[in-house]
Structures are given as structure tokens and as C-alpha cells.
Scaffold this active site. Structure first.
Site, PDB file in Angstrom:
ATOM      1  N   SER A 225      33.756  37.365  39.467  1.00 26.68           N
ATOM      2  CA  SER A 225      32.753  37.914  38.549  1.00 26.68           C
ATOM      3  C   SER A 225      32.051  39.173  39.045  1.00 26.68           C
ATOM      4  O   SER A 225      31.359  39.823  38.269  1.00 26.68           O
ATOM      5  CB  SER A 225      31.697  36.868  38.240  1.00 26.68           C
ATOM      6  OG  SER A 225      32.165  36.069  37.195  1.00 26.68           O
TER       7      SER A 225
ATOM      8  N   TYR B 284      41.820  40.029  31.754  1.00 23.78           N
ATOM      9  CA  TYR B 284      40.584  39.539  32.363  1.00 23.78           C
ATOM     10  C   TYR B 284      40.883  38.766  33.654  1.00 23.78           C
ATOM     11  O   TYR B 284      40.234  38.981  34.690  1.00 23.78           O
ATOM     12  CB  TYR B 284      39.828  38.656  31.360  1.00 23.78           C
ATOM     13  CG  TYR B 284      38.699  37.873  31.980  1.00 23.78           C
ATOM     14  CD1 TYR B 284      37.520  38.510  32.364  1.00 23.78           C
ATOM     15  CD2 TYR B 284      38.817  36.503  32.195  1.00 23.78           C
ATOM     16  CE1 TYR B 284      36.487  37.793  32.956  1.00 23.78           C
ATOM     17  CE2 TYR B 284      37.792  35.773  32.784  1.00 23.78           C
ATOM     18  CZ  TYR B 284      36.620  36.423  33.172  1.00 23.78           C
ATOM     19  OH  TYR B 284      35.614  35.716  33.756  1.00 23.78           O
TER      20      TYR B 284
ATOM     21  N   VAL C 252      32.512  33.558  41.847  1.00 25.46           N
ATOM     22  CA  VAL C 252      32.873  32.225  42.355  1.00 25.46           C
ATOM     23  C   VAL C 252      33.680  32.243  43.641  1.00 25.46           C
ATOM     24  O   VAL C 252      33.831  31.212  44.281  1.00 25.46           O
ATOM     25  CB  VAL C 252      33.639  31.374  41.305  1.00 25.46           C
ATOM     26  CG1 VAL C 252      32.712  30.926  40.209  1.00 25.46           C
ATOM     27  CG2 VAL C 252      34.827  32.128  40.759  1.00 25.46           C
TER      28      VAL C 252
ATOM     29  N   TYR D  29      23.950  34.430  37.556  1.00 25.05           N
ATOM     30  CA  TYR D  29      24.096  33.202  36.758  1.00 25.05           C
ATOM     31  C   TYR D  29      22.712  32.698  36.348  1.00 25.05           C
ATOM     32  O   TYR D  29      21.835  33.488  36.046  1.00 25.05           O
ATOM     33  CB  TYR D  29      24.877  32.131  37.533  1.00 25.05           C
ATOM     34  CG  TYR D  29      26.216  32.603  38.037  1.00 25.05           C
ATOM     35  CD1 TYR D  29      27.193  33.026  37.128  1.00 25.05           C
ATOM     36  CD2 TYR D  29      26.513  32.646  39.380  1.00 25.05           C
ATOM     37  CE1 TYR D  29      28.438  33.453  37.586  1.00 25.05           C
ATOM     38  CE2 TYR D  29      27.752  33.071  39.840  1.00 25.05           C
ATOM     39  CZ  TYR D  29      28.707  33.479  38.935  1.00 25.05           C
ATOM     40  OH  TYR D  29      29.914  33.902  39.371  1.00 25.05           O
TER      41      TYR D  29
ATOM     42  N   LYS E 224      32.526  42.134  36.939  1.00 26.51           N
ATOM     43  CA  LYS E 224      31.995  42.299  35.574  1.00 26.51           C
ATOM     44  C   LYS E 224      31.132  43.547  35.375  1.00 26.51           C
ATOM     45  O   LYS E 224      31.303  44.264  34.381  1.00 26.51           O
ATOM     46  CB  LYS E 224      31.275  41.017  35.145  1.00 26.51           C
ATOM     47  CG  LYS E 224      32.296  39.901  34.892  1.00 26.51           C
ATOM     48  CD  LYS E 224      31.690  38.545  34.665  1.00 26.51           C
ATOM     49  CE  LYS E 224      32.848  37.542  34.440  1.00 26.51           C
ATOM     50  NZ  LYS E 224      32.439  36.158  34.563  1.00 26.51           N
TER      51      LYS E 224
HETATM   52  N1  GLU Z   1      37.503  34.249  36.947  1.00 26.13           N
HETATM   53  C1  GLU Z   1      36.353  33.416  36.971  1.00 26.13           C
HETATM   54  C2  GLU Z   1      36.160  32.712  35.645  1.00 26.13           C
HETATM   55  O1  GLU Z   1      36.270  33.317  34.618  1.00 26.13           O
HETATM   56  C3  GLU Z   1      35.170  34.208  37.305  1.00 26.13           C
HETATM   57  C4  GLU Z   1      33.965  33.395  37.335  1.00 26.13           C
HETATM   58  C5  GLU Z   1      32.923  33.914  38.215  1.00 26.13           C
HETATM   59  O2  GLU Z   1      33.202  34.486  39.260  1.00 26.13           O
HETATM   60  O3  GLU Z   1      31.755  33.732  37.808  1.00 26.13           O
HETATM   61  O4  GLU Z   1      35.928  31.517  35.614  1.00 26.13           O
END
Ligand code: GLU
Length: 610
Positions: free
Chosen positions: A68, A193, A263, A245, A71
């Protein structure tokens, strides 16, 4: 090469690493099977400065999947390509109270809440540009490589692992297909993604990506502009409100830096304009943030007071010094009369030394200081030698201030524009152009010019009829009858500024006494410009050497301004001696006194030089 191991920053990072290494709470994410393989003890910390220097310790060069933390960068890329309003149609900017992978959309607009949660990031992936899927993958990889400053690749195992198991994300994508937030085949969007999440980076890479944000969108190593400043602002805003988060609120409260976690155990925090901090340590807390990552960032923020809202830096003092020409004059050699005039009228010229950075608050303070000053002077010199930057807010206000001051009849000069950093020089140039300011290379040159302009205004016009020879030192001690004899033989002469009165090497029979004005004594230097070795003013004489010795002129004499002289030849002196020997003896005595004074001054200079 800088030896980082001796740097206090490196020592500090090692200390932190030692301190939090033992923190073994949390669990490595396992919902993507491949991520579960990460070693829980892995722990790397990297700092990157906005000029691209990286300090790091621990497992800072071990690769992991970015997850993430990708992002904010993907969002920035979309803003850059499509503009904010277009992107806003597909993804909002509201923090959610839901989990990062929740399957909810904002009820009003059917949009994902923000680009830092999965739904928003998948919607951003759907905005990718390129004719084919391969082009879009390559475009994404190139974007991230640009932020990192090196070519990044995709961890195929992590990608496949997530592609095979990411059904929740699939559900989100289909839901958004249903609401019209994505308009491409969901499997293709998800493929992109998942690949984006599987990009392989190290803590050092992340630090440099963060430094690109801290550096206002320009990768500090490659110099490549990745984001426009307004998009950096948008990205950092969303990192601040939604980057951690469900911990975002507490994070902003405690740590106070825009950040993003993922994550795989990475946390990236950015201190705009200064540095970025990247930490990688796979075990996550219940919310999904790296346990050691959060603890380390919290500590760094506390240790250095980096919370953005605590750092209420006091407004810089931009006005370093204000001087007036009655106390501080230019380096130009002045005769006593000019010195007196400047001492009594020089207050009309102000020299303001500026320093540091002009931004909204420092410009406001500077203008508040300069406004009363500008109301009192006729000439204002802004010495920008120590001014390093001027932002648009400062430029706009300074512009108004200069226009108002100029309209009140104050002459304004700026010195040292050319020596400033390029952006500051460009802003100063615009201000000078718009307000008709005079530019000077140095503050001294500006001061000299304004002194001349002031002196020109205040010098009294010379009246021959009321001028008495008795006021000239050379004729001191002569009575009225004797002065009449002198008056009968000497020749009044007038020269304009720049006139060459004597030429070096020429034969000379006449010497000159200055009644008004000043002349410069120039000797050749081998280059084009002659050196000015002295300046002679009212009451003083020149050209006597050639007359007394009967030789050639030893220097050029050039009028600095309109100058009135009286000329006397050896013949005149002889005539006067015949008329009254005391005239000659008085003049020669006065001359000898002047020579004695010159020798004494010369001796003083010699001893001062030792
Ligand atoms: N690829 C992970 C997902 O979509 C990323 C989640 C994350 O790092 O928050 O679940």
C-alpha cells in the site's frame, strides 16, 4: 565521499535500531501467502534528505513488496496525468472509519472514499493510461522507477500469490464496475493493481521516493520532476488524513507527519521541505501497521519535535540592517565639503540589507518595517546579497509595496540580483521590471550613484561675483591689496564632469587651485580603466609639480563634476613677486604647509600599512 558511519545521523539511526529491534509484538501478514514468508526480525531504517542523501541502518537494502505504500504515488501519477478534478470524479478525499479493504463506497457519490484504501487505489489503477495492458503496466513501473530514481521490477511470486487469493479486492472492483467508478474489465484493473503492490523496493528506495515528495515533487538524485507542487500537496494531505489505515487520527495526533504504511511492513513518513523516513519491519499490529515502524517514527518525531503543527517556526527576520548615507557612505573618496553635505543630508538615502527567505509572514514583517522608512527617504537601496528566496506570496506583496513607494517619488534600487539563486533572481528581476527599479551589481555602486544624485540636488550654485579668493588656503594671509593683484593675474576656468584637465606626460606651465567641484587623479594600470589614486577638492591645488620642477605631468586629472578652478603659471608668480615680494613668500609658505601635510599623511599611511 562522505563517511556516513561517522555522522551523528547515522549514529542516531543505529541507536534507534538497537532500541526497537527487540520489540517483537505483532504478526507478519499472511492473507497473501507469499507475504507470510517474510522474516519477522527484518528491520531497516532509512532517512533521505531533499538533496538526495540517504542515511540507513539495518536491513535497509533488502527488497520487499511495496504494497500500500504504492498508493500515494499512483494517486500522484493520476493527478499529474488527468488533473485533480478528473480524478476526483472517481475517488474522494474523505477518511473512512472502515478497514483498508472494506467493501463500501461513499453512499452519496458511489465513489471510493479515498485513494489510500484499496477501493480508491483500484479506482486509480483503472485510470491508468496506455493503449494496451502491457503499456499500462510499463507506464506504472516507469512512474515508480522515476520516484525511486532507479528501475524497479515486480516480484512475480508476490504478484501471483495475491492475484490468486485477492478475492476481496475482486469484490471491490466488481462493485465499482457496477457503480460506474471503473469502466475497464475488472480483472485487467486488478492485474495492474496487484502488480503495483508487488513492486520490489528497499527501505532506501522508499526513503528516496519520500524525499521526492519532501522535495516538492522533484527526485533529488535525478532532478526529474515527478509531480507538480500542487499535486505533492494533495498527496501529502491524503497521507496525513488517511495514510495509516484506521490509525490515521491517532497518528496525526501523535506523530504529525504525512505517512503511508503497507502490509509488507513498510512505513514511509515525509517532513515536507526537509526529509523522509522509511522503515521496514514485517510484523504488523492489529490495525495493519508495522509495529517497529510506528514505534520508530513516533520516537523520531518526539526526539526532534517534527510534528508539523508543533513546529511553529518563528518568523525569520529578513531585514538584517538599515543604514543611512549620513553614517555609512560609499567607498568613493570624498572631499571634506562633500563629506559635510552627506553627513547632514545623507539620511535621505537608506540602504537596507535583506537576508534569508521572503514568504508571507517574513514579507509582512519586512514591509511593516520598511514602510515608515520609505516615507522618510528619497532613495531606497535594497541589498539582496543575502536574500535566498522569495515565494509567490512575498513577491505579490513586495510588488505592491514597491509600486506604492515609487509612486510617492522614492527612487528605488536593487543590488546583487545576479548573485542570487536562480529562482530568487527571477523574482527580483520581475519586481525590478514591473516597478522600474534600478539594478546595481553591488550595494556600494548603488550608494555611490544615489550620493551623487543627492549631492547634485543640494550643492549650491556657484557665484563667481561673491566668491572671495581669501577663502582659499593657498592665499591665506594676503591682505586685500595683495589679493587684488592676485585676482588680476589668475584665470578662472570651468570644466564639466569627465573633462580631462591635465594629461599625463604633457608639458605643464600652469597649476590649478580648485574653487568649486572635485577632480580625480588617475594613473594608468595597464588595463583599460585607469586607477583613481586620489581626489582633490575645493581649496586644494594640483598640477604644481610640473610647474615647480619644469617637467611633464605625472598623472591625468579629470573633473568629477562641474569644477571651477583658477590657473596660475610660473610667470604669474614671478609677476606677483615683482609687485610685492610678500605675495610670493606668503603663497610659497602656504604651499610648503600643504606639502608638509601631504608628507605627514603619507607617513601615516605607510605606518598604517606596516
Ligand atoms: N496488496 C494489498 C491488498 O490490496 C495491499 C494492502 C496494503 O498494503 O494495505 O490487500
Amino acid at each position: 565521499m562522505h563517511d556516513d558511519t561517522r555522522s551523528p545521523f547515522h549514529a542516531y539511526l543505529k541507536e534507534l535500531h538497537g532500541r526497537f529491534r527487540g520489540l517483537d509484538a505483532g504478526a507478519v501478514a499472511d492473507y497473501i501467502p507469499e507475504l507470510a514468508k517474510a522474516a519477522p526480525e527484518s528491520f531497516g531504517i532509512a532517512f533521505a534528505t531533499i538533496d538526495g542523501h540517504v542515511y540507513s541502518t539495518g536491513d535497509s537494502t533488502t527488497a520487499f513488496s511495496i504494497q500500500s505504500v504504492s498508493k500515494p504515488f499512483a494517486y500522484g501519477g493520476a493527478l499529474e496525468r488527468l488533473g485533480a478534478s478528473e480524478v476526483l470524479r472517481k475517488v474522494g478525499v474523505e477518511p473512512t472509519g472502515e478497514a483498508f479493504n472494506s467493501i463500501v463506497l461513499d453512499q452519496q457519490n458511489n465513489r471510493p472514499f479515498n485513494p489510500m484504501v484499496n477501493a480508491g487505489a483500484i479506482a486509480v489503477s483503472a485510470l491508468a493510461e496506455g493503449d494496451t495492458h502491457e503499456d499500462r503496466i510499463e507506464g506504472m513501473r516507469a512512474l515508480f522507477s522515476g520516484f525511486a530514481g532507479r528501475s524497479l521490477d515486480i516480484d512475480e511470486a508476490v504478484f501471483r500469490s495475491e492475484a490468486e487469493t485477492g478475492h476481496r479486492n475482486r469484490a471491490i472492483a466488481y462493485l465499482m464496475l457496477n457503480t460506474g467508478m471503473i469502466d475497464r474489465p475488472p480483472e485487467e484493473v486488478l492485474d495492474l493493481y496487484f502488480r503495483q503492490c508487488a513492486l520490489r523496493v528497499t527501505a532506501e528506495d522508499l526513503a528516496l521516493m519520500g524525499a521526492t515528495l519532501a522535495n516538492n515533487g522533484v527526485n533529488p538524485r535525478s532532478g526529474q520532476r515527478m509531480l507538480a507542487p500542487e499535486h505533492v500537496r494533495d498527496v501529502l494531505t491524503l497521507m496525513m488524513s488517511c495514510g495509516m489505515y484506521d490509525y490515521a487520527g491517532e497518528w496525526s495526533y501523535d506523530v504529525g507527519l504525512p505517512a503511508k504504511s503497507g502490509v509488507s511492513g513498510a512505513v514511509l513518513a515525509v517532513l515536507p521541505g526537509q526529509l523522509s523516513i522509511a522503515i521496514w519491519s514485517p510484523p504488523l499490529d492489529a490495525i495493519g501497521n508495522s509495529v517497529r515502524g510506528v514505534a520508530t517514527c513516533r520516537q523520531i518525531s518526539q526526539d526532534f519535535g517534527l510534528h508539523l503543527f508543533m513546529n511553529a517556526a518563528s518568523v525569520e527576520e529578513v531585514v538584517r540592517r538599515i543604514a543611512h548615507a549620513d553614517r555609512q557612505s560609499s567607498l568613493r573618496i570624498r572631499n571634506p565639503r562633500e563629506r559635510d553635505l552627506l553627513a547632514s543630508h545623507g539620511g535621505r538615502i537608506a540602504l537596507v540589507e535583506l537576508q534569508g527567505a521572503l514568504y508571507f509572514a517574513s514579507a509582512e514583517r519586512m514591509i511593516r518595517q520598511l514602510q515608515p522608512l520609505a516615507a522618510e527617504v528619497d532613495y531606497l537601496i535594497l541589498d539582496t546579497r543575502r536574500l535566498n528566496s522569495l515565494d509567490p506570496a512575498a513577491e505579490a506583496f513586495v510588488d505592491r509595496f514597491l509600486a506604492g513607494t515609487r509612486d510617492e517619488g522614492v527612487e528605488i534600487a536593487v543590488a546583487e540580483i545576479a548573485s542570487r539563486p536562480a529562482d530568487a533572481a527571477a523574482a527580483l528581476d520581475r519586481l525590478a521590471d514591473r516597478n522600474g527599479l534600478r539594478r546595481f551589481d553591488t550595494a556600494d555602486a548603488a550608494l555611490e550613484t544615489y550620493e551623487e544624485m543627492l549631492l547634485e540636488k543640494i550643492r549650491e550654485p556657484f557665484d563667481f561675483s561673491r566668491f572671495s579668493l581669501s577663502t582659499i588656503e593657498l592665499f591665506k594671509g594676503l591682505d586685500d591689496a595683495q589679493l587684488k593683484h592676485v585676482e588680476a593675474v589668475i584665470q578662472p576656468m570651468q570644466f564639466e564632469a569627465g573633462d580631462r584637465i591635465l594629461r599625463r606626460g604633457a608639458e605643464g606651465h600652469m597649476f590649478f587651485v580648485i574653487a568649486r567641484g572635485t577632480v580625480s587623479v588617475l594613473v594608468p594600470t595597464g588595463s583599460e580603466t585607469a586607477m583613481r589614486i586620489g581626489c582633490i577638492g575645493p581649496g586644494q591645488f594640483f598640477g604644481e609639480m610640473a610647474v615647480l620642477e619644469g617637467g611633464a605631468r605625472s598623472a591625468d586629472i579629470v573633473a568629477d563634476e562641474r569644477t571651477i578652478c583658477y590657473g596660475l603659471t610660473a610667470d604669474h608668480l614671478e609677476t606677483l613677486g615683482h609687485q610685492d615680494p610678500r605675495i610670493l613668500s606668503t603663497i610659497l609658505t602656504n604651499m610648503a604647509r600643504e606639502f608638509a601635510g601631504r608628507i605627514r599623511r603619507g607617513n601615516d599611511i605607510i605606518s598604517a600599512l606596516q
